[in-house]
Design an enzyme around this catalytic site. Structure first.
Site, PDB file in Angstrom:
ATOM      1  N   ASP A  83      37.187  32.165  38.092  1.00 61.22           N
ATOM      2  CA  ASP A  83      36.347  33.126  37.795  1.00 61.22           C
ATOM      3  C   ASP A  83      36.008  33.114  36.193  1.00 61.22           C
ATOM      4  O   ASP A  83      37.129  32.800  35.547  1.00 61.22           O
ATOM      5  CB  ASP A  83      36.853  34.504  38.277  1.00 61.22           C
ATOM      6  CG  ASP A  83      35.798  35.641  37.805  1.00 61.22           C
ATOM      7  OD1 ASP A  83      34.638  35.598  38.019  1.00 61.22           O
ATOM      8  OD2 ASP A  83      36.595  36.610  37.006  1.00 61.22           O
TER       9      ASP A  83
ATOM     10  N   TYR B 160      34.122  35.817  33.969  1.00 64.41           N
ATOM     11  CA  TYR B 160      34.006  37.399  33.321  1.00 64.41           C
ATOM     12  C   TYR B 160      35.285  38.075  33.795  1.00 64.41           C
ATOM     13  O   TYR B 160      35.375  38.431  34.858  1.00 64.41           O
ATOM     14  CB  TYR B 160      32.699  37.897  33.675  1.00 64.41           C
ATOM     15  CG  TYR B 160      31.758  37.254  32.787  1.00 64.41           C
ATOM     16  CD1 TYR B 160      31.460  37.121  31.442  1.00 64.41           C
ATOM     17  CD2 TYR B 160      30.730  36.211  33.540  1.00 64.41           C
ATOM     18  CE1 TYR B 160      30.416  36.530  30.739  1.00 64.41           C
ATOM     19  CE2 TYR B 160      30.004  35.428  33.081  1.00 64.41           C
ATOM     20  CZ  TYR B 160      29.609  35.736  31.584  1.00 64.41           C
ATOM     21  OH  TYR B 160      28.757  34.864  30.990  1.00 64.41           O
TER      22      TYR B 160
ATOM     23  N   ARG C 159      31.350  47.898  32.217  1.00 67.33           N
ATOM     24  CA  ARG C 159      31.831  46.802  33.207  1.00 67.33           C
ATOM     25  C   ARG C 159      31.809  47.124  34.515  1.00 67.33           C
ATOM     26  O   ARG C 159      31.426  46.486  35.378  1.00 67.33           O
ATOM     27  CB  ARG C 159      33.406  46.469  32.887  1.00 67.33           C
ATOM     28  CG  ARG C 159      34.219  45.595  33.899  1.00 67.33           C
ATOM     29  CD  ARG C 159      33.578  44.153  34.005  1.00 67.33           C
ATOM     30  NE  ARG C 159      34.344  43.280  34.972  1.00 67.33           N
ATOM     31  CZ  ARG C 159      33.928  42.049  35.298  1.00 67.33           C
ATOM     32  NH1 ARG C 159      32.767  41.600  35.246  1.00 67.33           N
ATOM     33  NH2 ARG C 159      34.766  41.354  35.956  1.00 67.33           N
TER      34      ARG C 159
ATOM     35  N   SER D  27      31.071  31.537  39.040  1.00 68.53           N
ATOM     36  CA  SER D  27      30.853  32.869  38.392  1.00 68.53           C
ATOM     37  C   SER D  27      29.531  33.676  38.940  1.00 68.53           C
ATOM     38  O   SER D  27      28.473  32.865  39.302  1.00 68.53           O
ATOM     39  CB  SER D  27      30.731  32.693  36.951  1.00 68.53           C
ATOM     40  OG  SER D  27      30.483  33.967  36.080  1.00 68.53           O
ATOM     41  N   ASN D  28      29.463  34.869  38.464  1.00 67.04           N
ATOM     42  CA  ASN D  28      28.217  35.764  38.829  1.00 67.04           C
ATOM     43  C   ASN D  28      27.411  35.570  37.758  1.00 67.04           C
ATOM     44  O   ASN D  28      26.284  36.091  37.881  1.00 67.04           O
ATOM     45  CB  ASN D  28      28.769  37.125  38.799  1.00 67.04           C
ATOM     46  CG  ASN D  28      29.313  37.685  40.228  1.00 67.04           C
ATOM     47  OD1 ASN D  28      28.931  37.128  41.244  1.00 67.04           O
ATOM     48  ND2 ASN D  28      29.862  38.762  40.359  1.00 67.04           N
TER      49      ASN D  28
END
Lengths: 227, 227
Positions: free
Chosen positions: B10, B12, B41, B121-122
């Protein structure tokens, strides 16, 4: 625009005060009652999203179980010793949440106008049944709809579809009422007319969609039938 | 069990420190920097879930836009005056988040063992590209995978599937590494071997699934190749 033909209410946070567990939480964990009730609620909602998104509902569990899981997480996170007895007490309190005081008069006013009324909730049928009876609302609701039958929580469209199916009307003829901004947002996306009851003077979600109207108590539902 | 054939990270919160914006936030809003970075966040992640769940991705927006939306919400919620200039400063800081210090040595050690490495990742491709180059990681990663191509954020299974597709291996042969408990949980549900790097001494999610292993820094990845 013509008046809505039906009004569907969210239950937890809208008709029933999810933070009313805070008093008992404060008695059990002095100085931590508010933090616990907020984190418990946040985690409960987060868990509905995790199980709904992942693997097409394979990890679905009823709201009651996710509520318990959220409580356990929140206590661990806050360093609170959740004994079996305390867990039982808090879960029992959650089963009998306080209803917001204006609920009955609003539902009575809607029934007096022969408007179809209902609940569309993440709660499982047993929880909802107890909460509705405890609050004395059972004679005032035409539909008590739980997402449990589709094993997907709001904000999944299959959950919102249960409301249109039960009422037998297109979403644009139904007013959906929630105090939860995310719920009012996603119901608007789905196509409902929406009232966001902003009980706690919070900002709305910043996703370029607004509810049809914003109010401050459930009484603001009635304005949809006055113009 | 044999060693993993690939390691996907991942980004972030795992390779890049999402709370490293807190320092600038504190300069801009004295006394509120930490609260802002945490709420920012949380809201960013919440928005990934709302747009993924609702209406089959019709409301998808790239991570950069949801990051901005989360910042705007968080400032409104905290009563902070987010001028256009401050927004620009904070978003620019987000584009250049600090990398955790052990990243490079861990990736170098994996490459020395000829292990396939990647990010899943997003983040959208542009954000990821800048972050990877800023941290000097570009030569150490075989795959930089963004969920943007499927317009669904983790924890949706289509997002996790991008990892197995890119590597060309079944999930059980791939180690997925995240500092986000929800991400490690859902990757485990998907079938990956998982390492949850618990940087902040938090409890794991209470949903009756555990990651394959729990560590405290990214260095714990290497233990998967030692036994």
């Amino acid at each position: 625009m013509d008046h809505p033909k039906a009004v569907l209410f969210d239950a937890y946070g809208t008709l029933f005060d999810v933070y009313s567990v805070g008093l008992l939480a404060e008695q059990l964990f002095p100085g931590h009652g508010q933090a616990l009730s907020v984190l418990w609620r946040d985690k409960q909602i987060e868990y509905t999203r995790l199980v709904t998104t992942s693997n097409d509902g394979a990890h679905y569990r009823p709201f009651w179980e996710l509520t318990r899981a959220g409580l356990r997480y929140a206590c661990k996170r806050l360093g609170l010793d959740l004994t079996a007895e305390r867990e039982q007490q808090l879960m029992n309190q959650y089963r009998h949440l306080s209803a917001f005081p204006e609920n009955r008069e609003v539902l009575q006013a809607l029934k007096a106008r022969r408007i179809t009324t209902g609940i569309l909730s993440n709660g499982d049928p047993e929880m909802l049944g107890i909460a509705v009876r405890s609050a004395g609302l059972d004679g005032l609701l035409d539909h008590v709809i739980s997402v449990d039958s589709v094993r997907k929580y709001k904000t999944h469209p299959e959950a919102y579809r249960l409301g249109t199916q039960a009422v037998g009307r297109d979403a644009r003829h139904i007013l959906f009422v929630s105090c939860n901004a995310w719920d009012a947002l996603a119901a608007t996306w789905y196509g409902y007319r929406t009232l966001w009851v902003n009980r706690y003077q919070l900002p709305f979600e910043e996703l370029d969609t607004q509810p049809t109207r914003t109010g401050s108590t459930l009484r603001d539902v009635l304005a949809f039938f006055e113009s």
